[in-house]
Design a protein around this motif. Sequence first.
Motif, short mmCIF file in Angstrom:
data_model
loop_
_atom_site.label_atom_id
_atom_site.label_comp_id
_atom_site.label_asym_id
_atom_site.label_seq_id
_atom_site.Cartn_x
_atom_site.Cartn_y
_atom_site.Cartn_z
N LYS A 247 0.83 -1.20 0.00
CA LYS A 247 0.00 0.00 0.00
C LYS A 247 0.88 1.26 0.00
N ALA A 248 0.33 2.29 -0.60
CA ALA A 248 1.10 3.53 -0.76
C ALA A 248 0.85 4.50 0.39
N TYR A 249 1.59 5.59 0.35
CA TYR A 249 1.37 6.73 1.25
C TYR A 249 1.49 6.39 2.73
N LEU B 284 4.49 13.93 1.63
CA LEU B 284 3.96 12.58 1.77
C LEU B 284 4.38 11.79 0.54
N PHE B 285 5.20 10.77 0.75
CA PHE B 285 5.76 10.01 -0.37
C PHE B 285 4.85 8.84 -0.73
N SER B 286 4.61 8.67 -2.03
CA SER B 286 3.72 7.58 -2.44
C SER B 286 4.36 6.23 -2.08
N LYS B 287 5.60 6.03 -2.49
CA LYS B 287 6.26 4.78 -2.13
C LYS B 287 7.02 4.98 -0.83
N ARG C 29 7.46 3.34 1.59
CA ARG C 29 8.27 2.25 2.16
C ARG C 29 9.74 2.36 1.76
#
Lengths: 349, 349, 349, 349
Positions: free
Chosen positions: B28-30, B234-237, B239
Amino acid sequence: MYFASDNWAGAHPAIARSLTEAADGYAKAYGTSDLDKKVEHTFNEIFEREVAVFFVGTGTAANSLALASYNRPGGQVFCHAEAHVNVDECNAPEFFATGSKLVPIEGARGKMPAEALAAAIGRFSPDNVHGGQPVGVTVTQATEAGTVYELDEIAAIADVAHEKKLPLHMDGARFANALVTLGATPAEMTWKRGVDILSFGGTKNGCWCAEALVLFDPARAREMHYLRKRSAQLFSKSRFIAAQFDAYFRDGLWLELARHANAMAAALAAGLTQARSARLAWPTGSNEVFAILRNTTLKALRDKGAALYDWPAPAEIKATMAEDETMVRLVTSFATRPEDVERFLSLCD
Amino acid sequence: MYFASDNWAGAHPAIARSLTEAADGYAKAYGTSDLDKKVEHTFNEIFEREVAVFFVGTGTAANSLALASYNRPGGQVFCHAEAHVNVDECNAPEFFATGSKLVPIEGARGKMPAEALAAAIGRFSPDNVHGGQPVGVTVTQATEAGTVYELDEIAAIADVAHEKKLPLHMDGARFANALVTLGATPAEMTWKRGVDILSFGGTKNGCWCAEALVLFDPARAREMHYLRKRSAQLFSKSRFIAAQFDAYFRDGLWLELARHANAMAAALAAGLTQARSARLAWPTGSNEVFAILRNTTLKALRDKGAALYDWPAPAEIKATMAEDETMVRLVTSFATRPEDVERFLSLCD
Amino acid sequence: MYFASDNWAGAHPAIARSLTEAADGYAKAYGTSDLDKKVEHTFNEIFEREVAVFFVGTGTAANSLALASYNRPGGQVFCHAEAHVNVDECNAPEFFATGSKLVPIEGARGKMPAEALAAAIGRFSPDNVHGGQPVGVTVTQATEAGTVYELDEIAAIADVAHEKKLPLHMDGARFANALVTLGATPAEMTWKRGVDILSFGGTKNGCWCAEALVLFDPARAREMHYLRKRSAQLFSKSRFIAAQFDAYFRDGLWLELARHANAMAAALAAGLTQARSARLAWPTGSNEVFAILRNTTLKALRDKGAALYDWPAPAEIKATMAEDETMVRLVTSFATRPEDVERFLSLCD
Amino acid sequence: MYFASDNWAGAHPAIARSLTEAADGYAKAYGTSDLDKKVEHTFNEIFEREVAVFFVGTGTAANSLALASYNRPGGQVFCHAEAHVNVDECNAPEFFATGSKLVPIEGARGKMPAEALAAAIGRFSPDNVHGGQPVGVTVTQATEAGTVYELDEIAAIADVAHEKKLPLHMDGARFANALVTLGATPAEMTWKRGVDILSFGGTKNGCWCAEALVLFDPARAREMHYLRKRSAQLFSKSRFIAAQFDAYFRDGLWLELARHANAMAAALAAGLTQARSARLAWPTGSNEVFAILRNTTLKALRDKGAALYDWPAPAEIKATMAEDETMVRLVTSFATRPEDVERFLSLCD
């Protein structure tokens, strides 16, 4: 069967490898390393001209910096009503530009019609300070509806903008996907059609975190240096972005990945067209498929582990939908496996 | 002989390896992936309590978000005159907080004296709206002068702040370096001494790009989600940050790396104390050494490839310097090799 | 025949006289004089409860401060699409709130339907940080279309807002005009129906420059003091505003002036309904008349010196208009003379 | 005996009369009336050249707009440490310029030395984006210490600023007082000595509320229109400011009022020099007197009704003060009566 978003994938092995290789050794910080310079030069080659390149961390940052750099007091920026800048960036564009306004323009399938743009701009007059002043136009390529602006559509929008001396920004979060759809060169899809500033996205197409702001007017680079730092987007170990782009561009990897993602989307679209329990909301132009599924089918898919999002149907689509149908979005990526597409389709009878 | 900055190093092999391992598969992203959640939990363990953690891309972002989250109109934030937020962040703190003011407080060797802080705060009165209102205090640990606040110094500053109901922020860009110097626990160096919000830096200590904002009052997390997204952090990836921290914390790697950097700095400091052509400006507390070199020595070092920055000497140091001397800053990192330290010292006769 | 705007009039003689009387002598500055305090008390009486009052210089300032005081990061404020805050304040609301967004809601005759508001708010979810967060609702009373919200319409909107814990702001640039139309008390038209914060305008109704921000939750006053000063709206000789309001409220002058303006508008409306070359676009509710004139008549009026503005016709009105017709706005004020109304009507055959 | 501030006075009778005369009749709004145009023309005559004039409501607004109009990202504005913009405007300058920083420069008696300015600017380098970029210089004339910059002091500061391509702003809240002290023309005290933009204050010198922003580069007027409106400083009945300035300039009233205020301050200063229980902190240059009073005398004065503020003594003055002494500020105005000065002095033995 992960079709929720192209940012659910990780990074392509070549990207990861490039990062590992760059991890060793010392280099100047804040975008001044040899690797940063090399990759900046690659951007010049790709765009067939001198450009100014600024690495940033997120697409929202790239878009917001682009719009902020052209803002003036009371600034009005024209965009499609469903544009990412307008509905998915939590006011970052307005914040970076310290109080600008995004003027939403309706248009079918995610595209802003040039005539509607002209009409919207025409409602502002230099004699009326109260209404504010137009300061820019932004389009998304590929669009949020998975469609792609044709080259002459971009040119038409640019003409409208430039006639009013407004710059044209392109949100290229899925730049590569649109490019391979059109079979155009990066230059043809941007500055040769009037784009002045570009958010060039790598993250959705196989990078971990690699976004670049590309200025086709390098004279504007000086202020952008301060704007980027003031916005906390200057990375000390900037080469961690450079290293990703270095692998991304090597041997055309970026185009190859986009072609794969688009092919997977095309396969999905073709399959859904065949299915009785599903149909397309509109033709697929890149790596996003918008479809209408029967609810029972959708439930079955999710029960089997398919990840995909419901999508709010535009009025004209909603009018065609039965009560037991749902509109969904399916996104493919560099990492999408053909077997997952097949399995998904096999579950749509 | 790279002593210019700890951000000239790349990433530790374990960090790179962790990124490569995480590259595969979907998540999941974000910030909502399992790995994100796991690392957030690790932060709870490290700080021995529930904290709210927000990954961001730069130290400037972490600091600016922290201060913005406590800002109010006319806000005055108290900091050391040479604090990074005050002199090295291009007004990002003022911008994120939409027009706050940093009130600079002088203090020897990078430390803000609690009494000077109390006096500075005391100059503002709730009866005088024109002067604005105090909204926060920030300290840097380790400081910009390479020194380290003792635990009771932090507590004294927190007491002054809290008496006026002001939150205390800690800029921990070199948190690990200070921690191993003090031999304290993360909890002891922060909330147990009154720190309310922390910029926790991983980038300078072996990560590519891993910064975290740590809120010791998790009730404030709700607004921070919007503040971070609004600020394009806020970074999408997400992780890709989580994976770095995951390796960073595993088996105490972060402390080991900081101990190495500090040991290299101590070795440099010890050697310089012995040299005739060099001396320390003040004792070294972490991984930064501030020294005064004879110009001929400095030139010889640079001719041999040493990278290090001149540093503006404070008045009290300047008074002790001869005309043919220069003050410099030497920074070590996880990547500093003992042989480079030895070679550097061998060139200081 | 000045019907261009109610701000083309000057000041009522009683207002001017009050200013002259207050000109003599000394008084404390920045809103702390006896006269300031007296007028603040008058506001308590008028609203039948304790309120916090802040004098400001323009209606735009009052609106922008009101919305800013409730803003949070990513804030979405719901308003009618044609609201003054949305189309006539040059992004001041977005600027004061440092990047908020106004969400436009369509509604006939200048009124926002409660159901449309509920639907618009409903599109935002606390689970979706990207979309931002609703932070407030604003209505204009009387509306920009010259209509007036009924008391239960205000209550219905407040209910929708409060259910989502959103405050309701009222832009009362023409507060008095609406009040006398409804025959309501100030309390009934505001806090008794759920209004939380009010821009109370005096300028359009006979003052030179007298606007007040009225907080029905006085606990919010503390921050507003800083917000107002930070926004350059704290006047040193604040009693020049207080003196205007002092005369404005004395012996019900403000209601008398509004009644006169409304009566003049009613006379215009009645006359236009009789004329063959003119008709009303919709019924007149306060001191603004929206009419459709035959172009020859309009030209004749302007040739004779009538001042009035063309107005963009909404689609449903445009559909009823002939090619040789134009929609116009006529505004009356405390200063409108019956003979000018008669002369105007006599020119409309 | 009101010596607390020149903003404790009301308005001069001629100003009040002018407002009353203008109250009648209709005129265009938002600064486009004949009277607005007439007064703008008067500004041209007074400054002996074409200027662009913008009426605003407060001195804080004029200052903040001036600095905002020249701001760029990471902007650093150089000012005296005690400048009104720096300590008395609740961050309005930082807010209007969306996060600029004021760089405080020390200097005796309220004046910024040109050499200190040059040194401060010199600490910024275009190679260091982290430090931000210098964007302007601002001086206050008369200063906050009641002193006045000589014409060549202004020129020297302008030279330093212009060499770095920085504009010079003058905060002229007490412009007239400084002017009559120097016996200079408005042109000589501003653009002929290098001032680029001026906050021209009328409020402290006999107006109710009349401030003007004067741009000596009229080409910058276009953007200022939007900046002013965006900042809620465009007044609908703008002629209420124009009418004040109209009377202010007629027959040299403004200079006469300033001469009176200065004469009253000179009389106070002369008397205090004679008194045993009082002395001047430094010579008086305009309408503000800074004095050191014996505490018993100060108490006696206040018991008899004298209004005056304690003032924080600079270190060099504090060193000369006995324990039973207090530093105070006495401000005179157009309204100060000679008998009040005499009575005040009679109470200082």
